[in-house]
Motif scaffolding. Sequence first.
Motif, PDB file in Angstrom:
ATOM      1  N   ILE A   1      40.992  23.418  49.561  1.00 49.06           N
ATOM      2  CA  ILE A   1      40.278  24.658  49.887  1.00 49.06           C
ATOM      3  C   ILE A   1      40.390  25.589  48.683  1.00 49.06           C
ATOM      4  CG2 ILE A   1      40.155  26.637  51.440  1.00 49.06           C
ATOM      5  CD1 ILE A   1      41.666  24.929  53.513  1.00 49.06           C
ATOM      6  N   LEU A   2      39.275  26.136  48.274  1.00 50.34           N
ATOM      7  CA  LEU A   2      39.279  27.106  47.182  1.00 50.34           C
ATOM      8  C   LEU A   2      38.771  28.429  47.723  1.00 50.34           C
ATOM      9  CD1 LEU A   2      37.408  25.021  44.419  1.00 50.34           C
ATOM     10  CD2 LEU A   2      39.818  24.924  44.981  1.00 50.34           C
ATOM     11  N   LEU A   3      39.378  29.505  47.245  1.00 51.18           N
ATOM     12  CA  LEU A   3      38.810  30.817  47.528  1.00 51.18           C
ATOM     13  C   LEU A   3      38.497  31.446  46.177  1.00 51.18           C
ATOM     14  CD1 LEU A   3      38.206  32.723  49.999  1.00 51.18           C
ATOM     15  CD2 LEU A   3      40.161  34.025  49.205  1.00 51.18           C
ATOM     16  N   ALA A   4      37.254  31.871  46.015  1.00 53.25           N
ATOM     17  CA  ALA A   4      36.838  32.491  44.757  1.00 53.25           C
ATOM     18  C   ALA A   4      36.219  33.836  45.059  1.00 53.25           C
ATOM     19  CB  ALA A   4      35.820  31.587  44.066  1.00 53.25           C
ATOM     20  N   ASP A   5      36.138  34.681  44.026  1.00 53.68           N
ATOM     21  CA  ASP A   5      35.355  35.899  44.244  1.00 53.68           C
ATOM     22  C   ASP A   5      33.880  35.527  44.109  1.00 53.68           C
ATOM     23  OD1 ASP A   5      34.794  35.795  41.550  1.00 53.68           O
ATOM     24  OD2 ASP A   5      35.547  37.792  41.083  1.00 53.68           O
ATOM     25  N   ILE A   6      33.003  36.478  44.376  1.00 52.05           N
ATOM     26  CA  ILE A   6      31.575  36.147  44.458  1.00 52.05           C
ATOM     27  C   ILE A   6      31.007  35.720  43.095  1.00 52.05           C
ATOM     28  CG2 ILE A   6      30.615  38.483  44.100  1.00 52.05           C
ATOM     29  CD1 ILE A   6      29.492  36.037  46.853  1.00 52.05           C
ATOM     30  N   SER A   7      31.730  36.079  42.016  1.00 52.65           N
ATOM     31  CA  SER A   7      31.260  35.663  40.694  1.00 52.65           C
ATOM     32  C   SER A   7      31.741  34.265  40.337  1.00 52.65           C
ATOM     33  CB  SER A   7      31.720  36.658  39.629  1.00 52.65           C
ATOM     34  OG  SER A   7      33.120  36.563  39.458  1.00 52.65           O
ATOM     35  N   GLY A   8      32.595  33.684  41.178  1.00 53.33           N
ATOM     36  CA  GLY A   8      33.062  32.324  40.940  1.00 53.33           C
ATOM     37  C   GLY A   8      34.420  32.245  40.273  1.00 53.33           C
ATOM     38  N   GLN A   9      35.128  33.370  40.197  1.00 49.42           N
ATOM     39  CA  GLN A   9      36.490  33.343  39.633  1.00 49.42           C
ATOM     40  C   GLN A   9      37.477  32.966  40.728  1.00 49.42           C
ATOM     41  OE1 GLN A   9      37.864  35.346  36.273  1.00 49.42           O
ATOM     42  NE2 GLN A   9      36.653  37.154  36.783  1.00 49.42           N
ATOM     43  N   LEU A  10      38.307  32.003  40.410  1.00 49.13           N
ATOM     44  CA  LEU A  10      39.242  31.497  41.419  1.00 49.13           C
ATOM     45  C   LEU A  10      40.274  32.534  41.831  1.00 49.13           C
ATOM     46  CD1 LEU A  10      40.242  27.866  40.419  1.00 49.13           C
ATOM     47  CD2 LEU A  10      39.336  28.619  42.605  1.00 49.13           C
ATOM     48  N   ILE A  11      40.530  32.594  43.113  1.00 46.92           N
ATOM     49  CA  ILE A  11      41.587  33.465  43.633  1.00 46.92           C
ATOM     50  C   ILE A  11      42.754  32.606  44.111  1.00 46.92           C
ATOM     51  CG2 ILE A  11      42.185  35.102  45.450  1.00 46.92           C
ATOM     52  CD1 ILE A  11      39.179  35.982  45.363  1.00 46.92           C
ATOM     53  N   SER A  12      42.447  31.550  44.855  1.00 49.82           N
ATOM     54  CA  SER A  12      43.516  30.709  45.391  1.00 49.82           C
ATOM     55  C   SER A  12      43.027  29.280  45.599  1.00 49.82           C
ATOM     56  CB  SER A  12      43.996  31.299  46.727  1.00 49.82           C
ATOM     57  OG  SER A  12      45.070  30.549  47.237  1.00 49.82           O
ATOM     58  N   VAL A  13      43.941  28.348  45.416  1.00 44.56           N
ATOM     59  CA  VAL A  13      43.633  26.931  45.645  1.00 44.56           C
ATOM     60  C   VAL A  13      44.658  26.380  46.616  1.00 44.56           C
ATOM     61  CG1 VAL A  13      43.407  24.635  44.610  1.00 44.56           C
ATOM     62  CG2 VAL A  13      42.720  26.643  43.307  1.00 44.56           C
TER      63      VAL A  13
ATOM     64  N   LYS B   1      37.861  44.072  51.797  1.00 46.16           N
ATOM     65  CA  LYS B   1      37.962  45.523  51.526  1.00 46.16           C
ATOM     66  C   LYS B   1      39.147  45.797  50.602  1.00 46.16           C
ATOM     67  CE  LYS B   1      34.745  47.101  54.462  1.00 46.16           C
ATOM     68  NZ  LYS B   1      33.836  46.015  54.119  1.00 46.16           N
ATOM     69  N   GLU B   2      40.286  45.173  50.954  1.00 48.31           N
ATOM     70  CA  GLU B   2      41.486  45.342  50.123  1.00 48.31           C
ATOM     71  C   GLU B   2      41.210  44.841  48.711  1.00 48.31           C
ATOM     72  OE1 GLU B   2      45.614  44.002  51.251  1.00 48.31           O
ATOM     73  OE2 GLU B   2      44.716  44.099  53.248  1.00 48.31           O
ATOM     74  N   PHE B   3      40.548  43.695  48.636  1.00 47.45           N
ATOM     75  CA  PHE B   3      40.240  43.078  47.353  1.00 47.45           C
ATOM     76  C   PHE B   3      39.345  44.003  46.517  1.00 47.45           C
ATOM     77  CE2 PHE B   3      37.497  40.275  44.764  1.00 47.45           C
ATOM     78  CZ  PHE B   3      38.442  39.577  44.045  1.00 47.45           C
ATOM     79  N   GLU B   4      38.337  44.579  47.161  1.00 48.92           N
ATOM     80  CA  GLU B   4      37.405  45.451  46.442  1.00 48.92           C
ATOM     81  C   GLU B   4      38.080  46.737  45.985  1.00 48.92           C
ATOM     82  OE1 GLU B   4      33.841  45.992  48.769  1.00 48.92           O
ATOM     83  OE2 GLU B   4      33.583  43.815  48.907  1.00 48.92           O
ATOM     84  N   GLN B   5      39.067  47.205  46.793  1.00 49.12           N
ATOM     85  CA  GLN B   5      39.794  48.409  46.374  1.00 49.12           C
ATOM     86  C   GLN B   5      40.539  48.159  45.075  1.00 49.12           C
ATOM     87  OE1 GLN B   5      42.172  49.473  49.746  1.00 49.12           O
ATOM     88  NE2 GLN B   5      40.444  50.451  50.800  1.00 49.12           N
ATOM     89  N   VAL B   6      41.061  46.951  44.938  1.00 45.09           N
ATOM     90  CA  VAL B   6      41.844  46.616  43.742  1.00 45.09           C
ATOM     91  C   VAL B   6      40.930  46.203  42.591  1.00 45.09           C
ATOM     92  CG1 VAL B   6      43.636  45.072  42.841  1.00 45.09           C
ATOM     93  CG2 VAL B   6      43.759  45.864  45.195  1.00 45.09           C
ATOM     94  N   MET B   7      39.970  45.353  42.894  1.00 45.13           N
ATOM     95  CA  MET B   7      39.172  44.726  41.831  1.00 45.13           C
ATOM     96  C   MET B   7      37.848  45.433  41.563  1.00 45.13           C
ATOM     97  SD  MET B   7      41.324  42.345  41.320  1.00 45.13           S
ATOM     98  CE  MET B   7      40.507  41.357  40.099  1.00 45.13           C
ATOM     99  N   GLY B   8      37.485  46.388  42.415  1.00 48.41           N
ATOM    100  CA  GLY B   8      36.176  47.019  42.281  1.00 48.41           C
ATOM    101  C   GLY B   8      35.154  46.280  43.116  1.00 48.41           C
ATOM    102  N   PRO B   9      33.989  46.905  43.315  1.00 47.84           N
ATOM    103  CA  PRO B   9      32.974  46.257  44.157  1.00 47.84           C
ATOM    104  C   PRO B   9      32.427  44.997  43.500  1.00 47.84           C
ATOM    105  CG  PRO B   9      32.103  48.244  43.140  1.00 47.84           C
ATOM    106  CD  PRO B   9      33.548  48.177  42.777  1.00 47.84           C
ATOM    107  N   PRO B  10      31.935  44.055  44.292  1.00 46.10           N
ATOM    108  CA  PRO B  10      31.376  42.835  43.704  1.00 46.10           C
ATOM    109  C   PRO B  10      30.194  43.175  42.807  1.00 46.10           C
ATOM    110  CG  PRO B  10      30.896  42.946  46.054  1.00 46.10           C
ATOM    111  CD  PRO B  10      31.803  44.076  45.743  1.00 46.10           C
ATOM    112  N   LYS B  11      30.132  42.522  41.651  1.00 48.77           N
ATOM    113  CA  LYS B  11      29.099  42.957  40.716  1.00 48.77           C
ATOM    114  C   LYS B  11      28.159  41.844  40.269  1.00 48.77           C
ATOM    115  CE  LYS B  11      32.832  43.132  37.256  1.00 48.77           C
ATOM    116  NZ  LYS B  11      33.970  43.089  38.097  1.00 48.77           N
TER     117      LYS B  11
END
Lengths: 129, 163
Positions: free
Chosen positions: B31-43, B131-141
Amino acid sequence: MIEKNHQGGGNTPLTFVEILNDMNQEGGFSRSVLATSEGLPIASTPGTPDSELASAMVAMLQQAASETRNQFQLPPIDEFTIRTDNKLRLICRTIKIDSELMILGVIVPPGQLYRRVTNKAINRIRGAL
Amino acid sequence: MSKGLHIPEELLDKIEYILDHLAEKARTDCILLADISGQLISVQGFMEEGTPAIVAALAAGDVAAMAELSSRIGESDPHGSFFHEGETKSIYLHNISGSFILIVIFRTETPIGLVRLFAKRAVEQLVPLTKEFEQVMGPPKTYNPDEFSKGITQELEDTFPTN
């Protein structure tokens, strides 16, 4: 980023397949399937290749039952049955957990009791989620 | 394995817990979790073949293409899921609130309903974390439907000129 190893599962204390196997054995059922309301297979025993078809069929029956319930303004459905000429029954039990609706379909031989055994399986399915 | 995303440990722990549970219950390979731009968050799990970072990047492209495709058939919500059934391995992708992409790789013997059931539950738990992720990383771009639409139209016109 975190990378974590996991050995492909299969070590869970109670899988859906195990629950169905136990139920079939205890109830003397020849076959059972657990499906989503969209007709996707979750588990089936025995694991035959047509489990996808069986799942789709019980989901289709559930939709027909649900439509009938709406038309007749009946209370929520607990089970529906197809009974054949030779008294074989396809029993479908609906299982609602949170927003999920699942269907447990079992083939019950003539004269065989099924309510207690399927109730037990449903409780175990709820516990496995 | 650093991929340039610096996410608070507490948030990663929550994500890891959810993915662990999904892997255990749905009997997935990876299972992979990535941000919407395709950067890996967790494997979670192993990939027998392929590289998680590349899979995540390709999945991001797929999710953007599917969002555009669904809008072209009149679907207003682009945050859906889709599923590729292979001969030995299948992939389930879920666009989570336009912030995360959940990528589940599993064997074809694993019933799709099992994966979908537990993936949906995992998504329900991951939605608040966007929401937590966006607070830290900024809105998806990344995904901009208008830009993507213009880009794909141009590409199609270049490939198949109308005149």
